[in-house]
Design an enzyme around this catalytic site. Structure first.
Site, PDB file in Angstrom:
ATOM      1  N   SER A 582       0.850  -1.185   0.000  1.00 41.82           N
ATOM      2  CA  SER A 582       0.000   0.000   0.000  1.00 41.82           C
ATOM      3  C   SER A 582       0.888   1.239   0.000  1.00 41.82           C
ATOM      4  O   SER A 582       2.018   1.210   0.512  1.00 41.82           O
ATOM      5  CB  SER A 582      -0.895   0.012   1.238  1.00 41.82           C
ATOM      6  N   TYR A 595      -3.467   0.157  10.452  1.00 44.71           N
ATOM      7  CA  TYR A 595      -3.404  -0.298   9.061  1.00 44.71           C
ATOM      8  C   TYR A 595      -2.045   0.027   8.432  1.00 44.71           C
ATOM      9  O   TYR A 595      -1.369  -0.837   7.871  1.00 44.71           O
ATOM     10  CB  TYR A 595      -4.530   0.350   8.251  1.00 44.71           C
TER      11      TYR A 595
END
Length: 706
Positions: A582, A595
């Site tokens: 990510s 996250y």
């Protein structure tokens, strides 16, 4: 992996029976069909019934009166299945169409068996109406017989007669003189002429058993031809079943099947080891079968004797090689034994080639076994693609049936070695192989994709499969996974796609998914670790449960899948692992510490694994996407609302537009964009890249690699 650690499964002491075909002809379905359409209808009925013929086997024909496009005159045209087709699934364009009178004239040009191959070159000169479908080598069998409708099929029950020492006697007993017997002759013009002369000398026949080959029979119309074929096969099957009744097959049971679950475990461990030991420029794909036929055969007292004889029907050994490799169940845990067994097989195949090959024959082909047999477990087949591996297994299943029936009425007889070689290395077969298109770059590669039911996962699986890779889809959501599997099967066919429900936080489920890939395809070459979640919360509102959930999926999940992949990749001599990371793995973001930090952990794990894997040829790389909204299950949940709330915008289309405008290139990032980068990192184009990151984010300066 001990093969004797569990009690054996129950096994029947009596032989498996032959399936007896029944007519499936429908007068209603046939009523409005033209002569060519009736031929297709008949062909599809025959080919879709595996008691009649195997995949790609057999050919059918009809002699049809047509109008010559040049002269306007009525001419007889032979419609016959073209080269390489399958009568069970073919369409009308699968038939060759040839002027019958021109085919009959070719006899004058025939110079004898030494010149068989040159006759194939004359067949295109007989083409009717510019039909591009190449004619089969069996065309003369149909052209020179006087009957309007002809079926040539390879039913196990009839080949059992054709491959038995008492086959000719049994044929007379079964059919009472209505079916003839012609000794072995390789397909071609000589066989066509011999068959014509034999039938002319024996009027009133309904068909002929071709020794070592199959059945040819006929009728005055499509229906009578079809029903004649079904009746002759059914009578052979019934005769063999009477001979087998109450008796054990293959000399009785010497080795009972292991329990189903143990057979599956052994297959999952053994197949990657065998695949890794097979030499060659391209990797192979495996197929495992523990069907009743395979277990009955490998468990028989006569197993080794019959396996050594090899297959008989040309259709069989073109798919399976002349003989399989049997393994000793007491020694399969020994890697040295497996390596030695494979090398001995290769040397034996080389010796076979050198005994039989002449100066004009093609070079020796792959000497590795296609079929590997293991008592108590079943049959393994290996080929350059999954479909070929599966079909090889099915064809060897046909060979097993043939051996069972042949032994019930006499002794099973294989083709002489010289004849087997002549067919395997036939110049016409070689030409067919040379005409095949170049395989796609991922053919022979095996991939496992986690999170495969989501947008990026499904797009990645589709991209890999589009280039020929076999793909196992893994996802914790069973319903979504099944939907994804069905869609990919519809796109790429059932052979390339498998699925396994897998929660990547569960060690046992992860191992089960990798075992499934090994058992279904033979090993692993590519892991795409993509399963993910997303959450957002200020640090004060981040609960320990939320923190652990992110780390369980994004850190531990990637660890568990990579750990399960490593031993498989080592056995295969290397491979590629791609983590879906990510932008947040390298660019800090407020309100999503759980996250973002878990993504950062998986990114650094990839770097560590790149160091560990390099000496084994295992490459580990990362793709970092950003804001892949369309098609994403993650963005369909709370994450979408949380991100929209963080930026003070609407969670609908406004959110996607926000991310598009935020990017440097002002473009939306789609799942297919991420899949393209995954494909690059998985394929040979990136074979010298490991420990790298590819950003797929339409440009974000914060995420530039440093």
């Amino acid at each position: 992996m001990s093969i004797i650690s569990s009690p054996p499964a129950p096994v029947s002491e009596t032989a498996l029976p032959f399936a007896v075909p029944e007519s499936r002809w429908s007068d209603g379905a046939a009523a409005a069909l033209s002569q060519p359409e009736l031929l297709l209808y008949r062909s599809n009925l025959l080919g879709s019934d595996l008691t009649v013929t195997n995949f790609g086997g057999g050919n059918t024909s009809a002699k049809v009166v047509e109008t010559d496009p040049l002269t306007g005159e009525a001419v007889t045209v032979l419609w016959v299945k073209g080269s390489g087709g399958d009568i069970g699934s073919m369409k009308l364009d699968g038939f060759s169409t040839l002027y019958l009178n021109k085919l009959l004239v070719l006899e004058k040009l025939y110079r004898g068996v030494e010149f068989e191959d040159e006759m194939v070159g004359f067949l295109p000169h007989c083409t009717f109406n510019l039909n591009p479908r190449a004619a089969s080598i069996d065309t003369p069998l149909h052209a020179y017989l006087p009957f309007a409708h002809i079926d040539h099929v390879h039913p196990d029950a009839v080949i059992a007669l054709a491959a038995s020492s008492n086959g000719e006697t049994a044929t007379r007993e079964i059919y009472g003189g209505e079916v003839g017997w012609l000794g072995w002759k390789r397909p071609g013009f000589d066989l066509g002429l011999r068959l014509r002369d034999y039938v002319a000398a024996n009027p009133g026949l309904r068909g002929v058993v071709l020794a070592g080959h199959g059945l040819i029979c006929w009728g005055d119309d499509a229906k009578s031809c079809y029903e004649n074929t079904i009746d002759l096969i059914a009578r052979a099957a019934a005769y063999l079943n009477a001979a087998l009744a109450g008796k054990p097959a293959f000399g009785g049971v010497a080795y009972k099947p292991l329990p189903t679950e143990q057979r599956a475990r052994i297959a999952a461990v053994l197949m990657p080891r065998l695949r890794g030991l097979m030499t060659g420029e391209r990797p192979k794909v495996g197929h495992f079968s523990d069907d009743p036929e395979a277990l009955e055969f490998v468990g028989g007292n006569d197993f080794l004797r019959l396996a050594a004889i090899g297959t008989s029907c040309p259709d069989h050994f073109l798919r399976t090689k002349i003989a399989p490799l049997p393994l000793d169940p007491a020694r399969i845990e020994d890697d040295g034994y497996l390596a030695e067994a494979l090398e001995q097989y290769r040397q034996g195949y080389k010796a076979y080639y050198e005994r039989c090959a002449g100066p004009a024959d093609p070079k020796m082909r792959d000497p590795n076994p296609v079929v590997v047999l293991l008592p108590g477990v079943g049959r393994f087949t290996f080929a350059l693609d999954k479909t070929t591996a599966r079909l090889a297994g099915e064809f060897y299943g046909n060979a097993i049936n043939v051996m069972r029936g042949a032994e019930a009425i006499g002794d099973y007889i294989g083709l002489p070695e010289s004849e087997a070689f002549a067919i395997e290395y036939w110049a016409l077969e070689e030409a067919k192989l040379q005409r095949m298109p170049k395989p796609k770059p991922m053919v022979g590669r095996i991939a496992l994709v986690t999170g495969a039911a989501g947008g990026i996962g499904a797009a990645t699986a589709a991209r890999l499969a589009s280039e020929g890779a076999c793909v196992l889809l893994a996802d914790f959501n069973g319903d979504a996974l099944e939907q994804a599997r069905k869609g990919l099967v519809q796109q790429f066919g059932k052979d390339l796609i498998r699925a396994a429900v897998c929660d990547v936080t569960d060690e046992a489920q992860v191992q089960a998914a990798f075992d499934a890939a090994a058992r279904e395809f033979g090993g692993l070459d590519i892991l795409v670790a993509n399963a993910g979640i997303a959450s957002a919360a200020p640090i004060e509102e981040t609960t320990i449960e939320l923190w652990r959930k992110n780390y369980d999926v994004l850190a531990q999940g990637y660890f568990l899948t990579a750990r399960a992949a490593f031993p498989l990749l080592k056995q295969q001599g290397g491979g590629s692992i791609v983590f879906i990371g990510s932008k947040n793995a390298v660019a800090a973001t407020p309100g999503a510490s759980a996250y973002a930090s878990a993504k950062a952990a998986s990114l650094h794990l990839a770097r560590c694994l790149a160091l560990e894997g390099a000496e084994f040829g295992i490459r580990v790389n990362v793709v970092n996407p950003d804001a892949v909204i369309r098609g994403s299950r993650i963005w369909d949940g709370e994450w979408r609302k949380e991100r929209a709330g963080a930026y003070g915008i609407d969670a609908g289309e406004e959110l996607e537009e926000f991310y598009r405008k935020r990017s440097m290139l002002k473009r939306s990032v789609l799942p297919e964009d991420v899949a393209e980068s995954v494909y690059f990192l998985a394929c040979d184009a990136s074979s010298k890249s490991t420990g790298n990151i590819i950003n797929v984010d339409a440009g974000n300066a914060q995420a530039f690699s440093r």
